[in-house]
Design a protein around this motif. Structure first.
Motif, short mmCIF file in Angstrom:
data_model
loop_
_atom_site.label_atom_id
_atom_site.label_comp_id
_atom_site.label_asym_id
_atom_site.label_seq_id
_atom_site.Cartn_x
_atom_site.Cartn_y
_atom_site.Cartn_z
N ASN A 1 0.48 -1.50 -0.10
CA ASN A 1 -0.16 -0.05 -0.11
C ASN A 1 0.94 1.45 -0.24
OD1 ASN A 1 -1.95 -2.04 0.23
ND2 ASN A 1 -2.52 -1.34 2.53
N SER A 2 0.34 2.46 -0.63
CA SER A 2 1.36 3.65 -0.49
C SER A 2 2.60 3.73 -1.06
CB SER A 2 1.82 3.88 0.98
OG SER A 2 -0.37 4.16 1.81
N LEU A 3 2.75 3.29 -1.60
CA LEU A 3 3.44 2.95 -3.12
C LEU A 3 3.94 4.20 -3.21
CD1 LEU A 3 1.91 -0.40 -5.37
CD2 LEU A 3 4.40 -0.05 -3.73
N LYS A 4 5.60 4.01 -3.26
CA LYS A 4 6.19 5.33 -3.16
C LYS A 4 7.08 4.61 -4.79
CE LYS A 4 6.70 5.89 1.31
NZ LYS A 4 7.83 6.15 1.67
N PRO A 5 7.83 6.04 -5.31
CA PRO A 5 8.14 5.51 -6.71
C PRO A 5 9.46 4.71 -6.38
CG PRO A 5 8.31 7.88 -7.00
CD PRO A 5 7.21 7.05 -5.32
N ASP A 6 10.49 5.25 -5.34
CA ASP A 6 11.35 3.90 -4.54
C ASP A 6 10.81 2.70 -4.54
OD1 ASP A 6 13.34 6.49 -2.42
OD2 ASP A 6 13.01 5.47 -4.47
N ASP A 7 10.19 2.09 -4.42
CA ASP A 7 9.08 0.60 -4.79
C ASP A 7 9.58 0.38 -5.65
OD1 ASP A 7 6.88 2.24 -2.27
OD2 ASP A 7 8.36 0.45 -1.58
N THR A 8 10.01 1.05 -6.74
CA THR A 8 10.17 0.42 -7.94
C THR A 8 11.19 -1.27 -7.99
OG1 THR A 8 9.03 2.08 -9.28
CG2 THR A 8 10.81 0.93 -10.21
N ALA A 9 10.83 -2.52 -8.69
CA ALA A 9 11.31 -2.94 -8.59
C ALA A 9 11.53 -3.95 -9.24
CB ALA A 9 12.26 -3.10 -7.64
#
Length: 115
Positions: A83-91
Protein backbone atom coordinates in the motif's frame (compact mmCIF):
# COMPACT_ATOMS: atom_id res chain seq x y z
CA UNK A 1 12.33 -29.54 -8.10
CA UNK A 2 11.72 -26.24 -6.36
CA UNK A 3 9.65 -23.77 -8.35
CA UNK A 4 8.74 -20.23 -7.35
CA UNK A 5 6.29 -18.33 -9.54
CA UNK A 6 5.66 -14.66 -8.80
CA UNK A 7 2.79 -12.58 -10.16
CA UNK A 8 0.79 -9.45 -9.54
CA UNK A 9 3.21 -6.70 -10.49
CA UNK A 10 2.36 -3.77 -12.70
CA UNK A 11 2.53 -0.05 -13.30
CA UNK A 12 0.85 2.08 -10.66
CA UNK A 13 0.87 5.68 -9.53
CA UNK A 14 2.34 6.81 -6.22
CA UNK A 15 -0.04 6.11 -3.36
CA UNK A 16 -1.71 3.17 -5.04
CA UNK A 17 -1.64 -0.48 -4.01
CA UNK A 18 -0.65 -3.85 -5.45
CA UNK A 19 -0.84 -7.40 -4.17
CA UNK A 20 1.90 -9.77 -5.19
CA UNK A 21 1.54 -13.54 -5.09
CA UNK A 22 4.10 -16.30 -5.15
CA UNK A 23 3.12 -19.91 -5.62
CA UNK A 24 5.70 -22.47 -4.58
CA UNK A 25 6.16 -26.15 -5.33
CA UNK A 26 8.75 -28.87 -4.91
CA UNK A 27 9.17 -28.60 -1.15
CA UNK A 28 7.14 -28.67 2.07
CA UNK A 29 5.94 -25.09 1.97
CA UNK A 30 4.36 -25.06 5.43
CA UNK A 31 7.68 -25.86 7.05
CA UNK A 32 9.72 -23.13 5.41
CA UNK A 33 10.22 -19.50 6.34
CA UNK A 34 9.54 -17.42 3.22
CA UNK A 35 10.40 -13.92 2.13
CA UNK A 36 9.92 -11.32 -0.54
CA UNK A 37 12.99 -9.72 -2.06
CA UNK A 38 13.42 -6.93 -4.57
CA UNK A 39 16.11 -5.83 -6.94
CA UNK A 40 16.76 -2.72 -8.98
CA UNK A 41 19.30 -2.59 -11.83
CA UNK A 42 22.84 -2.21 -10.57
CA UNK A 43 21.99 -3.10 -6.98
CA UNK A 44 21.99 -6.24 -4.91
CA UNK A 45 18.79 -8.07 -4.25
CA UNK A 46 17.43 -7.08 -0.83
CA UNK A 47 15.07 -8.83 1.54
CA UNK A 48 11.93 -6.71 1.94
CA UNK A 49 9.73 -8.83 4.20
CA UNK A 50 9.90 -12.26 5.74
CA UNK A 51 7.37 -14.59 7.27
CA UNK A 52 8.19 -17.56 9.44
CA UNK A 53 6.31 -20.83 9.20
CA UNK A 54 4.43 -19.81 12.36
CA UNK A 55 3.26 -16.59 10.74
CA UNK A 56 5.60 -14.21 12.54
CA UNK A 57 6.73 -11.51 10.11
CA UNK A 58 9.44 -8.88 9.78
CA UNK A 59 10.05 -5.94 7.44
CA UNK A 60 12.76 -3.56 6.43
CA UNK A 61 12.23 -0.06 7.77
CA UNK A 62 11.50 1.37 4.32
CA UNK A 63 8.27 -0.62 4.00
CA UNK A 64 7.07 -0.94 7.60
CA UNK A 65 3.49 0.18 7.94
CA UNK A 66 2.91 0.01 4.18
CA UNK A 67 3.60 -3.61 3.21
CA UNK A 68 2.09 -6.75 4.69
CA UNK A 69 3.39 -10.25 4.06
CA UNK A 70 1.10 -13.23 4.54
CA UNK A 71 0.95 -16.87 3.60
CA UNK A 72 -1.64 -19.51 2.80
CA UNK A 73 -0.10 -22.90 3.46
CA UNK A 74 -3.07 -24.69 1.95
CA UNK A 75 -2.33 -22.97 -1.36
CA UNK A 76 1.48 -23.01 -1.06
CA UNK A 77 1.34 -19.26 -1.63
CA UNK A 78 2.94 -16.24 -0.03
CA UNK A 79 1.55 -12.75 -0.61
CA UNK A 80 2.83 -9.22 -0.35
CA UNK A 81 0.21 -6.51 0.03
CA UNK A 82 1.82 -3.21 -0.88
CA UNK A 83 0.00 0.00 0.00
CA UNK A 84 0.96 3.65 -0.34
CA UNK A 85 3.49 2.75 -2.99
CA UNK A 86 6.35 5.13 -3.67
CA UNK A 87 8.65 5.53 -6.68
CA UNK A 88 11.46 4.05 -4.55
CA UNK A 89 9.50 0.79 -4.43
CA UNK A 90 10.07 0.33 -8.16
CA UNK A 91 11.90 -2.99 -8.60
CA UNK A 92 11.55 -6.58 -9.65
CA UNK A 93 10.12 -8.53 -6.74
CA UNK A 94 10.98 -12.16 -6.00
CA UNK A 95 10.01 -14.68 -3.38
CA UNK A 96 12.34 -17.28 -1.92
CA UNK A 97 13.29 -18.96 1.32
CA UNK A 98 13.97 -16.44 4.08
CA UNK A 99 17.05 -18.37 5.23
CA UNK A 100 19.61 -19.46 2.63
CA UNK A 101 17.62 -18.60 -0.50
CA UNK A 102 17.24 -21.38 -3.02
CA UNK A 103 19.83 -20.69 -5.72
CA UNK A 104 17.38 -20.88 -8.61
CA UNK A 105 15.18 -17.80 -8.40
CA UNK A 106 11.86 -17.36 -10.14
CA UNK A 107 11.34 -14.89 -12.93
CA UNK A 108 10.12 -12.22 -10.53
CA UNK A 109 7.34 -9.72 -11.04
CA UNK A 110 8.05 -6.12 -12.00
CA UNK A 111 6.59 -3.27 -9.98
CA UNK A 112 6.82 0.24 -11.41
CA UNK A 113 5.61 3.20 -9.40
CA UNK A 114 5.48 6.34 -11.47
CA UNK A 115 3.28 9.35 -12.00
Amino acid sequence: QVQLVESGGGLVQPGESLRLSCTASGFTFSGVHMAWYRQVPGAQRELVAGIRNDGDSNYIDAVKGRFTISRDNAKNTVYLQMNSLKPDDTAVYYCNYMMLPYPQWGQGTRVTVSA
